[in-house]
Design a protein around this motif. Structure first.
Motif, PDB file in Angstrom:
ATOM      1  N   ILE A  94       0.837  -1.208   0.000  1.00 46.16           N
ATOM      2  CA  ILE A  94       0.000   0.000   0.000  1.00 46.16           C
ATOM      3  C   ILE A  94       0.865   1.249   0.000  1.00 46.16           C
ATOM      4  CG2 ILE A  94      -1.739   1.292   1.289  1.00 46.16           C
ATOM      5  CD1 ILE A  94      -2.719  -1.421   2.393  1.00 46.16           C
ATOM      6  N   ILE A  95       1.945   1.217   0.762  1.00 45.39           N
ATOM      7  CA  ILE A  95       2.802   2.403   0.843  1.00 45.39           C
ATOM      8  C   ILE A  95       4.262   1.985   1.003  1.00 45.39           C
ATOM      9  CG2 ILE A  95       2.440   2.610   3.349  1.00 45.39           C
ATOM     10  CD1 ILE A  95       2.626   5.710   2.900  1.00 45.39           C
ATOM     11  N   MET A 125       0.829  11.409   3.418  1.00 45.05           N
ATOM     12  CA  MET A 125       0.800  10.491   2.272  1.00 45.05           C
ATOM     13  C   MET A 125      -0.609   9.949   2.089  1.00 45.05           C
ATOM     14  SD  MET A 125       3.944   9.083   4.227  1.00 45.05           S
ATOM     15  CE  MET A 125       3.651  10.413   5.376  1.00 45.05           C
ATOM     16  N   ASN A 126      -1.191  10.158   0.902  1.00 44.06           N
ATOM     17  CA  ASN A 126      -2.500   9.608   0.549  1.00 44.06           C
ATOM     18  C   ASN A 126      -2.296   8.401  -0.359  1.00 44.06           C
ATOM     19  OD1 ASN A 126      -4.368  11.680   1.710  1.00 44.06           O
ATOM     20  ND2 ASN A 126      -3.203  13.018   0.346  1.00 44.06           N
ATOM     21  N   ARG A 127      -3.011   7.336  -0.080  1.00 47.17           N
ATOM     22  CA  ARG A 127      -2.897   6.123  -0.873  1.00 47.17           C
ATOM     23  C   ARG A 127      -4.279   5.498  -1.082  1.00 47.17           C
ATOM     24  NH1 ARG A 127       1.294   8.265  -1.190  1.00 47.17           N
ATOM     25  NH2 ARG A 127       3.406   7.379  -1.126  1.00 47.17           N
ATOM     26  N   THR A 128      -4.381   4.681  -2.128  1.00 41.46           N
ATOM     27  CA  THR A 128      -5.609   3.932  -2.398  1.00 41.46           C
ATOM     28  C   THR A 128      -5.248   2.463  -2.627  1.00 41.46           C
ATOM     29  OG1 THR A 128      -5.518   4.272  -4.801  1.00 41.46           O
ATOM     30  CG2 THR A 128      -6.688   5.936  -3.500  1.00 41.46           C
ATOM     31  N   TYR A 145      -9.407   4.144   0.873  1.00 42.57           N
ATOM     32  CA  TYR A 145      -8.587   5.351   0.845  1.00 42.57           C
ATOM     33  C   TYR A 145      -7.977   5.550   2.224  1.00 42.57           C
ATOM     34  CZ  TYR A 145     -10.961   6.399  -3.544  1.00 42.57           C
ATOM     35  OH  TYR A 145     -11.439   6.330  -4.834  1.00 42.57           O
TER      36      TYR A 145
END
Length: 203
Positions: free
Chosen positions: A53-54, A65-68, A167
């Motif tokens: 994911i990251i 930090m934004n992740r999907t 999200y």
């Protein structure tokens, strides 16, 4: 015929009758039906896509930090719950005893498919990784607000052949104090998603 002969003949007749009852043959009608049956178990198959994911480098206090990612039910059985378990390890050359996980906060982890126009379905809201180690939230539960008893978004759970869009927002919190011990530090985060079957039902 003497009494002795009569008694002997009676005993012999009784013995013959018993032998016919016990071991004799008899006729009857018969009809047979045969069935062939099977039990095949379904499958639970949860996948996270992507599996990483990251993976971010050179962060500093104040960075976010934004992740999907997606949770996918690739099995044949519906999933009722997906528990999220958090674990991490920390290493670094300047660590003095503080936990790096206390300085990484998850502002939100929301399930977009369970969210409604009234608000997001937040799996996690404002928790540090340190706090999350002692929690096991359900990632596929509809937790969005309801209006007049009506829940927006998809129902809780994850049906076979479907997926939920997730999200998440992380932040390395700037606490306004000396955080030099985290220079060069590394935190390896493991998020394990544990899918549970639905309750048994009449088939």
């Amino acid at each position: 015929m003497s009494l002795k002969k009569k008694l002997g003949l009676g005993v012999a007749s009784a013995a013959l009758g018993l032998s016919l009852i016990g071991g004799g043959t008899y006729a009857y009608f018969n009809s047979v039906a045969t069935t062939n049956n099977a039990f095949t178990a379904g499958t639970l198959n949860l996948a996270a896509s992507p599996t990483t994911i990251i993976d971010v480098k050179n962060i500093k206090p104040g960075d976010w930090m934004n992740r999907t990612f997606k949770l996918e039910n690739n099995g044949t059985l519906d999933i009722s719950k997906v528990y999220l378990y958090t674990n991490y390890t920390v290493s670094g050359p300047n660590l003095k005893g503080d936990d790096f996980g206390k300085h990484i906060i998850v502002h939100f982890l929301k399930n977009e498919d369970k969210s409604s126009i009234l608000g997001p379905s937040n799996v996690i809201a404002s928790k540090t990784l340190y706090e999350l180690k002692n929690m096991s939230p359900d990632a596929v539960k509809n937790q969005s607000p309801s209006f007049l008893g009506i829940q927006g978004g998809e129902k809780s759970g994850l049906d076979a052949g479907t997926k939920d869009n997730m999200y998440v927002k992380f932040e390395f919190v700037d606490n306004g104090k000396d955080q030099n011990e985290f220079q060069g530090a590394s935190l390896q985060l493991e998020w394990k998603f544990d899918a549970q079957q639905t309750a048994g039902e009449n088939k």
